[in-house]
Every structure is written in C-alpha cells, then in structure tokens.
Design a protein around this motif. Structure first.
Motif, PDB file in Angstrom:
ATOM      1  N   HIS A 193      30.673  -8.940   6.019  1.00  0.00           N
ATOM      2  CA  HIS A 193      31.513  -9.101   7.210  1.00  0.00           C
ATOM      3  C   HIS A 193      32.630 -10.118   6.978  1.00  0.00           C
ATOM      4  N   VAL A 221      37.413  -1.558   6.092  1.00  0.00           N
ATOM      5  CA  VAL A 221      37.161  -1.108   7.458  1.00  0.00           C
ATOM      6  C   VAL A 221      37.933   0.189   7.611  1.00  0.00           C
ATOM      7  N   GLY A 230      31.896  -2.592  11.919  1.00  0.00           N
ATOM      8  CA  GLY A 230      33.250  -2.475  11.384  1.00  0.00           C
ATOM      9  C   GLY A 230      33.216  -1.981   9.961  1.00  0.00           C
ATOM     10  N   HIS A 231      32.697  -2.808   9.062  1.00  0.00           N
ATOM     11  CA  HIS A 231      32.548  -2.386   7.672  1.00  0.00           C
ATOM     12  C   HIS A 231      31.537  -1.247   7.578  1.00  0.00           C
ATOM     13  N   TYR A 241      35.502  -4.294  14.363  1.00  0.00           N
ATOM     14  CA  TYR A 241      35.460  -5.346  13.353  1.00  0.00           C
ATOM     15  C   TYR A 241      36.131  -6.625  13.856  1.00  0.00           C
ATOM     16  N   THR A 296      27.473  -6.986  13.708  1.00  0.00           N
ATOM     17  CA  THR A 296      28.883  -7.175  13.374  1.00  0.00           C
ATOM     18  C   THR A 296      29.454  -5.864  12.823  1.00  0.00           C
TER      19      THR A 296
END
Length: 351
Positions: free
Chosen positions: A218, A227, A197-198, A241, A195
């Motif tokens: 997440h 993000v 993004g972060h 994300y 997952t």
C-alpha cells in the motif's frame, strides 16, 4: 517524481539501491524481517515479517511458491531460532503471487492457518483455478480491445501473466480478516486495516502499542504500487486507493514496515508524496487528452511519461501501464473532467 522516504535502517535502504538482498534482521524484540527472493522480477524480493509469540511465529506475507523462496524463508526463520514447523499463521496482505504464492505450501507443511480479506478471497477461483482462467483471459482481452490495443497484441497481453501462475499454490483462506479486526496473536496488538486499490482486498496491519505499520504494497518507500482497472478490480480503484492512503496517514506510527524496498519512518510525509504523484499524473492525463480530438487509452498510455521510453517497456508491463492509465481516466471521468464514447475502442475527450 515522489520524494523517497527516510529509511529506518540505512543498511537496508543501501541494499535496495545497490540491488543486493538485505540481511535477515531483528527489527524489534520478537520481530524479524526476512527477505525472500522473487524470480524474474525487478522488485527482487518480498520482505516477510515473522512475529514471535508463545507457541511459535506468525508470518505477514509469504513469498512466491519456489524452492528458492521456501529455502530462504526457512533459513531466515532459523536465524531467528525457529523452524518452518513453528509457523502458526500466515497473514496475507493481498493475493498477488509474491505475497500469497507460498502460503499454501507453508500450510501444507506446518498446519498454519491462512488469513485473507474477503474481497481478495472472492477472486481466488477466477485467478488461480485452471477451470476458470480462460474466462478471465477473455475478459482481460475484451478490456484491452476497448482500450484500443490491436487485436493480436491484445490476445498476447491478455495471457501475459500466465507464466507466473505456477508460482502460486492455490489455497483458500482458513480465516477471513475484516477491516478493523483485532488479530488473536498472543503478545501483539495487531489490527487489520482494509486498504483497497492495489488489490480489492489489500490489508495493512497496524500495531498501535509498538507504533508500527505493516504496509504490504500500500505504501512503499520509493516506488508507488500499481493501481489499475482490470477484470478483477473495483470500478474506480484509484479513488479507493487515495481514500485508503488518507485514512492510513492518520495512524500514530513511528515506523512503516513495507513488503518491498526498505523500512521507513515518515508515514504522513510519504503519503503526501504519493498523493502528489497521482495528482500530477491526473493533470498529465487530462492535459494530454485535451491536446487530442479524441484518444484511446492505449494511445494515451504511449504518450505519457514513464520511467523509460514506451518502446523499451516489456509487453507485460505495457499492459500494466495501460490499465493504470485507465484507472486515471476513470477517476477523471467520474469527476466530470473527461467524457468517454463507448465502443471498441472507447474514445476519451476533455469535457
């Protein structure tokens, strides 16, 4: 503002809202929630999950590398009937200090193996090795200058995270965990979900038999994770994300176990709320850019709506806010809604 998720345990939610450390808790038979304190951070604690199995326990995340964190984790394990020496593995959702920092110390004291996604494993040397950190700071400073941050401020902000590097015990992973991989944890049907993004290699862990999701940072119950575009991010982290959010929302889950705040029950509704937050933010960014003849990312960030007035935000968080703003600008640029005139600084305009 995002809609808060429905708590799976109101007492844990109340502890978060009252700024108290929640209790160590048996969530399910064989599954424990252990809050581990985070120093000098508004999040206050990270929730480490201990999964029982023959031969010991596996941890999801670890906490910061401080004596207080280590002792709190050991005390939580003791309440569950275990010692630190019973830890067999640490599954790290991502390499931020509050999740990864203590993993190396745990391995040193127990022999446990550490698991991490390859995309985050590739970032460890530049982020945590003393021989490489000056180069990373220089790259961050160059990015901030292109965002329009004044020179002296850019220099200060580029090194602002150095104060927490000592809270990480540098530890290369023993195993790399890929998207969709089934983890060999006896008695558990644990599956990795990539997952990004972060962080580029952020992992969630789904347990379809028990219909649980260990969501790391997440998806959280109340706040949204940072993000941002930065020297170690993907080119378009917000797109990554949002794609990962939509994918995770399709899982058949009755309870979400995040790394902060409190457990909650309505994954799909919470994802919808977080997506809506970013859609609102993208609209605000595009509108504010359109009201100018051309604007830098830094000036734009100072004009956006934050949880507090811009001038009261600490410098380190201003850097995060700037880089989050840049992530939204990049998304809008790639969608054809904004244009960028490259330079030092870059100037953004509405198409």
């Amino acid at each position: 503002m995002t809609k808060l998720a429905n708590p799976a345990n109101p007492a844990q939610r109340d502890a978060w809202l009252d700024k108290r450390l929640p209790a160590v808790e048996q969530v399910r038979p064989g599954l424990w929630s252990i809050p581990v304190p985070i120093p000098i951070n508004p999040l206050r604690y990270v929730i480490v999950y201990a999964l029982e199995h023959p031969g010991g326990v596996t941890l999801i995340d670890a906490g910061w590398n401080t004596d207080e964190a280590y002792d709190a984790l050991a005390a939580g394990l003791a309440l569950a009937g275990y010692q630190m020496s019973d830890v067999q593995a640490v599954l790290v959702t991502h390499i931020h200090p509050d999740h990864y920092g203590l993993a190396g110390r745990i391995r040193e004291n127990t022999g446990a193996w550490i698991g991490l996604h390859p995309a985050d494993a590739r970032l460890l040397h530049d982020r945590y090795d003393d021989s490489a950190i000056d180069q990373l700071i220089a790259r961050e400073r160059a990015l901030l200058l292109r965002c329009g941050v004044p020179g002296l401020t850019a220099q200060e902000l580029a090194g602002a995270s150095m104060m927490i590097r000592h809270m990480v015990a540098m530890a290369a992973p023993d195993r790399l965990i890929e998207d969709g991989q089934h983890l060999d944890i006896p008695g558990w049907d644990l599956q990795a979900r990539w997952t990004p993004g972060h962080s580029p290699g952020h992992l969630c862990f789904a347990e379809p038999t028990r219909r649980l999701l260990f969501s790391g940072d997440h998806v959280l119950a109340k706040i949204t994770p940072i993000v941002a575009v930065h020297p170690q991010s993907a080119p378009n982290p917000l797109a990554d994300y949002l794609d990962a959010l939509h994918a995770i929302a399709k899982l058949d889950v009755t309870e979400v176990l995040p790394a902060h705040e409190y457990r909650f029950t309505d994954l799909a509704a919470r994802v919808d709320s977080v997506v809506g937050h970013h859609e609102d933010r993208l609209t605000e960014v595009a509108t504010t850019v359109g009201q100018s003849d051309g604007i830098t990312c830094w000036d734009l960030a100072s004009r956006l709506t934050w949880s507090r007035p811009w001038d009261t935000i600490p410098p380190f968080m201003q850097r995060s806010a700037n880089n989050e703003t840049l992530a939204h600008l990049v998304w809008l640029e790639l969608k054809g809604q904004l244009t960028r005139t490259s330079g030092e600084p870059d100037i953004w305009r509405r198409r």
